[in-house]
Design a protein around this motif. Structure first.
Motif, PDB file in Angstrom:
ATOM      1  N   LEU A 169       0.717  -1.145  -0.020  1.00 54.23           N
ATOM      2  CA  LEU A 169      -0.343   0.166  -0.075  1.00 54.23           C
ATOM      3  C   LEU A 169       0.284   1.094   0.128  1.00 54.23           C
ATOM      4  O   LEU A 169       0.318   2.375  -0.374  1.00 54.23           O
ATOM      5  CB  LEU A 169      -0.746  -0.321   1.328  1.00 54.23           C
ATOM      6  N   MET A 172       1.297   2.165  -3.216  1.00 46.30           N
ATOM      7  CA  MET A 172       0.771   2.135  -4.608  1.00 46.30           C
ATOM      8  C   MET A 172       0.146   3.463  -4.835  1.00 46.30           C
ATOM      9  O   MET A 172       0.641   4.165  -3.825  1.00 46.30           O
ATOM     10  CB  MET A 172      -0.845   1.451  -3.766  1.00 46.30           C
ATOM     11  N   THR A 176      -3.929   3.406  -9.126  1.00 40.37           N
ATOM     12  CA  THR A 176      -4.286   2.485  -8.213  1.00 40.37           C
ATOM     13  C   THR A 176      -5.031   1.619  -6.857  1.00 40.37           C
ATOM     14  O   THR A 176      -5.593   1.249  -6.750  1.00 40.37           O
ATOM     15  CB  THR A 176      -2.852   1.538  -8.138  1.00 40.37           C
ATOM     16  N   GLN A 177      -4.789   2.866  -5.855  1.00 38.62           N
ATOM     17  CA  GLN A 177      -5.326   3.476  -4.335  1.00 38.62           C
ATOM     18  C   GLN A 177      -7.597   3.204  -5.131  1.00 38.62           C
ATOM     19  O   GLN A 177      -8.089   3.158  -4.111  1.00 38.62           O
ATOM     20  CB  GLN A 177      -4.633   4.081  -3.771  1.00 38.62           C
ATOM     21  N   LEU A 180      -8.865   0.232  -6.346  1.00 35.11           N
ATOM     22  CA  LEU A 180      -8.996  -0.586  -5.082  1.00 35.11           C
ATOM     23  C   LEU A 180     -10.257   0.009  -5.278  1.00 35.11           C
ATOM     24  O   LEU A 180     -11.103  -1.290  -4.777  1.00 35.11           O
ATOM     25  CB  LEU A 180      -7.957  -0.384  -4.545  1.00 35.11           C
ATOM     26  N   TRP A 207      -1.209  -3.997 -10.931  1.00 30.39           N
ATOM     27  CA  TRP A 207      -2.482  -5.406 -10.231  1.00 30.39           C
ATOM     28  C   TRP A 207      -1.045  -5.579  -9.101  1.00 30.39           C
ATOM     29  O   TRP A 207      -2.010  -6.374  -7.941  1.00 30.39           O
ATOM     30  CB  TRP A 207      -2.168  -5.887 -11.288  1.00 30.39           C
ATOM     31  N   MET A 210      -1.526  -4.495  -6.262  1.00 32.38           N
ATOM     32  CA  MET A 210      -2.967  -4.211  -5.288  1.00 32.38           C
ATOM     33  C   MET A 210      -3.264  -5.587  -4.934  1.00 32.38           C
ATOM     34  O   MET A 210      -3.710  -5.753  -3.548  1.00 32.38           O
ATOM     35  CB  MET A 210      -3.761  -3.581  -6.155  1.00 32.38           C
ATOM     36  N   TYR A 213      -2.234  -6.585  -1.309  1.00 31.86           N
ATOM     37  CA  TYR A 213      -2.358  -6.167  -0.345  1.00 31.86           C
ATOM     38  C   TYR A 213      -3.231  -6.699   0.030  1.00 31.86           C
ATOM     39  O   TYR A 213      -3.544  -6.380   0.913  1.00 31.86           O
ATOM     40  CB  TYR A 213      -2.535  -4.441  -0.969  1.00 31.86           C
TER      41      TYR A 213
END
Length: 358
Positions: A169, A172, A176-177, A180, A207, A210, A213
């Motif tokens: 995280l 990231m 991407t966050q 998510l 990816w 993510m 995580y």
């Protein structure tokens, strides 16, 4: 993967070791080397390495470089090259130097993401110092015939990957966050119609980070389902068996139902128990489970609001609604209270963000 080595130029053995790593990893990573602090500061601005590999621990410029690397978001791997062995630290010629350097030397070792020892004996002595528990043993092909340069490079690369697969995280990117959160919403509700088309794009999603995580937070089932619901093309990755480093206090999150007990027919009471559990330790898995529960038609907002006030949870629950709106995209129409964004909300965010922090 971008690797930047920094090492003292006057140590021939260390220089040869770095040379072997640079040559052996050139086909699997972008590898560069520096031998001074000024060169390091210039290179890190241009190169933006994922890993800064520091060699040796008596030269202050190497320690200073490690500090700079951490501030700039690179992760530090440290190879002491035997320089923390007891007989080295006890040498009379080093006594005066030891008193001056031990403090920052200890701090540098503590803050490294991983240490690489060249044998079991060095590993044992590093463990006895208790400065850093993340110690990997990789034999040095320059000083033993028990390994080859190829094996040494392969094992070193595996340590780099393990470092980068930890607390993903933190690394990231914002897109991407955001994705998510959208994927979690879709996976929670099981319907893409809850997500605006403009909210999701699979281009340039990180990816790997993510999915790792999601594995470490035990929400991979929600994420996988959300990816399917949104029709995204994700990386195929067996995250369950990827090695990573965790905080010493880390425990794999368990479903909130296993912690507070099953639903017993009273929706308000069940939501109160869930919020109390989240208050003890906010976790992504529990935020998702709480959001899912708040979407149920059986929730009586007025009764829940009264119960929260009675239990002195009104302010905390309002802060929690703010965080849920960010992390799971919970909509205000399903919140029993208006969201509140203040220092308390930030504390909840920090707790979630730091769950995997080394």
């Amino acid at each position: 993967m971008k690797i930047l080595h920094i090492y003292p130029p006057n140590d021939e053995t260390v220089a040869r070791h770095v040379g072997l790593l640079t040559e052996g990893l050139c086909h699997s990573a972008d590898v560069q080397t520096v031998t001074s602090l000024s060169e390091f500061k210039s290179r890190i601005q241009q190169f933006h390495p994922d890993i800064v590999h520091c060699h040796g621990c008596w030269q202050y410029f190497v320690v200073s470089a490690a500090h700079t690397a951490r501030k700039r978001g690179s992760r530090v791997v440290l190879s002491p090259h035997g320089q923390l062995q007891p007989w080295v630290m006890e040498e009379k010629s080093l006594q005066e130097k030891l008193h001056k350097t031990l403090l920052w030397q200890k701090r540098s070792v503590e803050q490294a993401y991983a240490l690489i020892a060249f044998g079991k004996m060095e590993q044992k002595h590093l463990q006895q110092l208790k400065w850093n528990p993340r110690i990997e043993v990789i034999l040095n092909s320059l000083i033993t015939n028990s390994t080859t340069s190829q094996e040494m490079c392969s094992q070193t690369y595996a340590v780099y990957q393990k470092v980068l697969d930890s607390n993903t995280l933190e690394q990231m990117d914002e897109h991407t966050q955001d994705m998510l959160a959208t994927i979690i919403k879709a996976g929670t509700l099981g319907d893409a119609r809850w997500c605006q088309k403009s909210e999701y794009r699979d281009q340039e999603i990180d990816w790997r980070r993510m999915l790792i995580y999601a594995e470490h937070q035990n929400i991979r089932n929600y994420v996988d389902y959300g990816i399917t619901i949104l029709g995204l093309s994700a990386l195929s990755l067996d995250t369950e068996h990827l090695p990573a480093y965790f905080p010493e206090s880390y425990q794999r999150p368990r479903s909130i139902k296993k912690l507070i007990g099953d639903y017993k027919g009273d929706e308000t009471d069940y939501l109160l128990r869930m919020i109390r559990q989240v208050e003890k330790q906010p976790l992504m898995l529990h935020l998702i489970e709480l959001s899912r529960e708040l979407y149920r038609e059986s929730v009586n907002d007025d009764r829940l609001k009264e119960a929260l006030e009675e239990k002195g949870l009104t302010k905390y629950a309002s802060r929690l609604m703010q965080v849920l709106s960010e992390q799971t995209l919970l909509e205000e129409g399903f919140m029993p209270l208006d969201p509140l964004d203040d220092r308390g909300s930030q504390q909840i965010r920090n707790s979630i963000n730091n769950h995997l922090k080394i």
